[in-house]
Scaffold this motif. Structure first.
Motif, PDB file in Angstrom:
ATOM      1  N   HIS A 289       0.843  -1.192   0.000  1.00  0.00           N
ATOM      2  CA  HIS A 289       0.000   0.000   0.000  1.00  0.00           C
ATOM      3  C   HIS A 289       0.886   1.253   0.000  1.00  0.00           C
ATOM      4  CE1 HIS A 289      -3.892   1.767   0.041  1.00  0.00           C
ATOM      5  NE2 HIS A 289      -3.747   2.383   1.198  1.00  0.00           N
ATOM      6  N   SER A 290       0.807   2.088   1.041  1.00  0.00           N
ATOM      7  CA  SER A 290       1.664   3.270   1.132  1.00  0.00           C
ATOM      8  C   SER A 290       2.727   3.121   2.215  1.00  0.00           C
ATOM      9  CB  SER A 290       0.809   4.514   1.408  1.00  0.00           C
ATOM     10  OG  SER A 290      -0.108   4.732   0.357  1.00  0.00           O
ATOM     11  N   THR A 291       2.979   1.901   2.629  1.00  0.00           N
ATOM     12  CA  THR A 291       3.942   1.628   3.689  1.00  0.00           C
ATOM     13  C   THR A 291       5.287   1.241   3.092  1.00  0.00           C
ATOM     14  OG1 THR A 291       2.127   0.789   5.060  1.00  0.00           O
ATOM     15  CG2 THR A 291       4.376   0.320   5.796  1.00  0.00           C
TER      16      THR A 291
ATOM     17  N   PRO B  73       2.458   3.459   8.297  1.00  0.00           N
ATOM     18  CA  PRO B  73       2.564   2.021   8.620  1.00  0.00           C
ATOM     19  C   PRO B  73       1.210   1.350   8.822  1.00  0.00           C
ATOM     20  CG  PRO B  73       3.215   3.369  10.502  1.00  0.00           C
ATOM     21  CD  PRO B  73       3.009   4.307   9.356  1.00  0.00           C
ATOM     22  N   VAL B  74       0.902   0.396   7.949  1.00  0.00           N
ATOM     23  CA  VAL B  74      -0.345  -0.362   8.044  1.00  0.00           C
ATOM     24  C   VAL B  74      -0.026  -1.835   7.803  1.00  0.00           C
ATOM     25  CG1 VAL B  74      -2.664  -0.724   7.133  1.00  0.00           C
ATOM     26  CG2 VAL B  74      -1.740   1.595   7.266  1.00  0.00           C
ATOM     27  N   TRP B  75      -0.061  -2.615   8.882  1.00  0.00           N
ATOM     28  CA  TRP B  75       0.085  -4.068   8.783  1.00  0.00           C
ATOM     29  C   TRP B  75      -1.260  -4.759   9.009  1.00  0.00           C
ATOM     30  CZ3 TRP B  75       4.510  -1.380   9.302  1.00  0.00           C
ATOM     31  CH2 TRP B  75       5.693  -1.926   8.798  1.00  0.00           C
TER      32      TRP B  75
ATOM     33  N   LYS C 187       8.245  -5.249  -5.949  1.00  0.00           N
ATOM     34  CA  LYS C 187       7.452  -6.314  -5.351  1.00  0.00           C
ATOM     35  C   LYS C 187       7.368  -6.063  -3.849  1.00  0.00           C
ATOM     36  CE  LYS C 187       9.070  -9.719  -8.774  1.00  0.00           C
ATOM     37  NZ  LYS C 187       9.963  -8.792  -9.512  1.00  0.00           N
ATOM     38  N   HIS C 188       6.392  -6.658  -3.200  1.00  0.00           N
ATOM     39  CA  HIS C 188       6.333  -6.554  -1.743  1.00  0.00           C
ATOM     40  C   HIS C 188       7.566  -7.224  -1.143  1.00  0.00           C
ATOM     41  CE1 HIS C 188       1.660  -6.223  -1.896  1.00  0.00           C
ATOM     42  NE2 HIS C 188       2.241  -5.059  -2.073  1.00  0.00           N
ATOM     43  N   GLY C 189       8.294  -6.491  -0.316  1.00  0.00           N
ATOM     44  CA  GLY C 189       9.512  -7.021   0.280  1.00  0.00           C
ATOM     45  C   GLY C 189      10.775  -6.668  -0.478  1.00  0.00           C
ATOM     46  N   GLU C 190      10.636  -6.090  -1.670  1.00  0.00           N
ATOM     47  CA  GLU C 190      11.801  -5.767  -2.491  1.00  0.00           C
ATOM     48  C   GLU C 190      12.435  -4.454  -2.028  1.00  0.00           C
ATOM     49  OE1 GLU C 190      13.080  -5.329  -7.218  1.00  0.00           O
ATOM     50  OE2 GLU C 190      10.976  -5.658  -6.655  1.00  0.00           O
ATOM     51  N   THR C 191      13.759  -4.418  -2.032  1.00  0.00           N
ATOM     52  CA  THR C 191      14.516  -3.246  -1.605  1.00  0.00           C
ATOM     53  C   THR C 191      15.223  -2.621  -2.794  1.00  0.00           C
ATOM     54  OG1 THR C 191      14.895  -4.097   0.631  1.00  0.00           O
ATOM     55  CG2 THR C 191      16.426  -2.416  -0.164  1.00  0.00           C
ATOM     56  N   LEU C 192      15.035  -1.320  -2.963  1.00  0.00           N
ATOM     57  CA  LEU C 192      15.749  -0.549  -3.975  1.00  0.00           C
ATOM     58  C   LEU C 192      16.812   0.289  -3.273  1.00  0.00           C
ATOM     59  CD1 LEU C 192      15.909   0.430  -6.978  1.00  0.00           C
ATOM     60  CD2 LEU C 192      14.392   2.307  -6.275  1.00  0.00           C
ATOM     61  N   ARG C 193      18.069   0.097  -3.657  1.00  0.00           N
ATOM     62  CA  ARG C 193      19.156   0.922  -3.125  1.00  0.00           C
ATOM     63  C   ARG C 193      19.254   2.178  -3.958  1.00  0.00           C
ATOM     64  NH1 ARG C 193      23.828  -3.303  -1.012  1.00  0.00           N
ATOM     65  NH2 ARG C 193      22.398  -5.044  -0.535  1.00  0.00           N
ATOM     66  N   VAL C 194      19.265   3.323  -3.318  1.00  0.00           N
ATOM     67  CA  VAL C 194      19.152   4.590  -4.027  1.00  0.00           C
ATOM     68  C   VAL C 194      20.259   5.557  -3.617  1.00  0.00           C
ATOM     69  CG1 VAL C 194      16.691   4.479  -4.530  1.00  0.00           C
ATOM     70  CG2 VAL C 194      17.428   5.353  -2.328  1.00  0.00           C
ATOM     71  N   ASN C 195      21.485   5.064  -3.511  1.00  0.00           N
ATOM     72  CA  ASN C 195      22.599   5.948  -3.217  1.00  0.00           C
ATOM     73  C   ASN C 195      22.781   6.967  -4.349  1.00  0.00           C
ATOM     74  OD1 ASN C 195      23.387   4.842  -0.699  1.00  0.00           O
ATOM     75  ND2 ASN C 195      24.304   3.111  -1.771  1.00  0.00           N
TER      76      ASN C 195
ATOM     77  N   GLY D  79      -2.555  -9.305   0.042  1.00  0.00           N
ATOM     78  CA  GLY D  79      -1.272 -10.001   0.070  1.00  0.00           C
ATOM     79  C   GLY D  79      -0.571  -9.769   1.391  1.00  0.00           C
ATOM     80  N   GLU D  80       0.399 -10.607   1.687  1.00  0.00           N
ATOM     81  CA  GLU D  80       1.136 -10.464   2.938  1.00  0.00           C
ATOM     82  C   GLU D  80       2.059  -9.248   2.873  1.00  0.00           C
ATOM     83  OE1 GLU D  80       0.846 -12.242   5.792  1.00  0.00           O
ATOM     84  OE2 GLU D  80      -0.905 -13.076   4.762  1.00  0.00           O
ATOM     85  N   PRO D  81       2.269  -8.572   4.009  1.00  0.00           N
ATOM     86  CA  PRO D  81       3.216  -7.448   4.029  1.00  0.00           C
ATOM     87  C   PRO D  81       4.602  -7.888   3.572  1.00  0.00           C
ATOM     88  CG  PRO D  81       1.930  -7.518   6.060  1.00  0.00           C
ATOM     89  CD  PRO D  81       1.622  -8.790   5.313  1.00  0.00           C
ATOM     90  N   GLY D  82       5.319  -6.983   2.933  1.00  0.00           N
ATOM     91  CA  GLY D  82       6.644  -7.300   2.428  1.00  0.00           C
ATOM     92  C   GLY D  82       7.634  -7.670   3.505  1.00  0.00           C
TER      93      GLY D  82
END
Length: 326
Positions: free
Chosen positions: A63-65, A79-81, A313-321, A92-95
């Motif tokens: 969502h917006s979390t 934060p919305v779990w 995707k839910h749970g995916e991390t983007l590194r943005v240095n 879907g399950e939280p990331g």
């Protein structure tokens, strides 16, 4: 003493009549939607996220979390779990499971709607060192709920926490949690910059910071404020909603559609966009697949390079240095 009521830019109204609500419900009954698509989940890198204090990262929970790691801080947006929103179950399950979250330093709340301000989730994340930042009009409520380290901001006001400067910026929306508190608190988004990173206006050269500047839009209809935000900040990554827009005759003033989301992305002049606010709760009649397909078609039409739109995707991390943008 009368309560303060907050307004949108240009006094844009988001009010709807009972008749309009009934018309929407009547239309919904006649629609047939394919609800089979789900946003994929990937296993989050929990060990890395707990250890990281160097890289700027954005991890989509749903969502917006987001978990945002920035200037050595762990920040969480809206934060919305919750397992359901009203009568509708989470899609879907939280990331990241809430029990697997790294210690949270800052909670950013865009507005008071239940799908953005979930007190039970905040309570599980909150610790003595956590700062909760809310729009003007919400601090008293948060303190009353036990979140004593809360501060509130009006549009364009900022707070510096650690090495991060956090500015509350406008959106076009509204708020209500009870029949009696409509628009008694504000709504907006947040821009994150390294502390000391100067704002700039058109015609001036931006001062580059060590970390990229991030923009979290919250909830918004399309409005001139996106261009003003783009004129004030040198934004690298923008998190912008693309869902909950149908029926558009009803939702347009409060939620952008996918085409408007891309226009907002261009207005704020960001380098990359992360779509959000789709695929977790069924708040309107559009589906996650429809939102993504319309966004992609508009991206092609506008000639925006594919790599500028980061669909997580839910749970995916983007590194943005900052090196990612040079």
């Amino acid at each position: 003493m009368p309560k303060i009521r907050y307004n949108n830019m240009n006094d844009a109204s988001t009010d709807h009549s009972v008749q309009e609500f009934r018309q929407w419900r009547k239309e919904r009954k006649g629609k047939k939607k394919d609800l089979s698509f789900r946003v994929p989940n990937v296993p989050p890198d929990i060990e890395y996220l707990h250890a990281n204090r160097r890289d700027a990262t954005i991890t989509w929970i749903g969502h917006s979390t987001f978990l945002i790691q920035y200037e050595g801080l762990n920040l969480v947006t809206d934060p919305v779990w919750a397992k359901r929103m009203g009568l509708d179950p989470r899609l879907g399950e939280p990331g990241i499971a809430i029990g697997d979250m790294p210690p949270v330093d800052v909670v950013l709340i865009s507005h008071s709607h239940y799908d953005h301000l979930h007190l039970a989730s905040i309570r599980k994340l909150y610790r003595e060192e956590t700062t909760v930042i809310v729009p003007a009009g919400l601090r008293a409520k948060m303190v009353g709920k036990g979140f004593s380290n809360s501060i509130e901001l009006n549009w364009w006001e900022e707070a510096v926490i650690g090495g991060a400067k956090i500015t509350f910026v406008p959106a076009q929306h509204w708020t209500r949690r009870t029949p009696f508190d409509t628009n008694t608190s504000h709504w907006g988004g947040y821009v994150l910059e390294p502390a000391g990173h100067a704002q700039f206006r058109d015609g001036e050269e931006p001062v580059k910071g060590e970390e990229p500047a991030l923009y979290f839009a919250g909830d918004s209809g399309y409005f001139p404020g996106f261009k003003e935000i783009g004129s004030r900040f040198d934004i690298d990554v923008a998190m912008i909603p693309i869902g909950a827009y149908e029926p558009e005759w009803f939702m347009a003033t409060q939620h952008v559609n996918p085409e408007q989301a891309l226009q907002a992305f261009l207005d704020v002049r960001a380098d990359k966009m992360i779509p959000m606010h789709y695929g977790t709760f069924r708040l309107a009649d559009d589906t996650p697949r429809e939102a993504l397909d319309r966004m992609e078609a508009e991206r092609v039409r506008l000639g925006i390079k594919a790599e500028r739109i980061q669909v997580l995707k839910h749970g995916e991390t983007l590194r943005v240095n900052k090196s990612s943008f040079t």
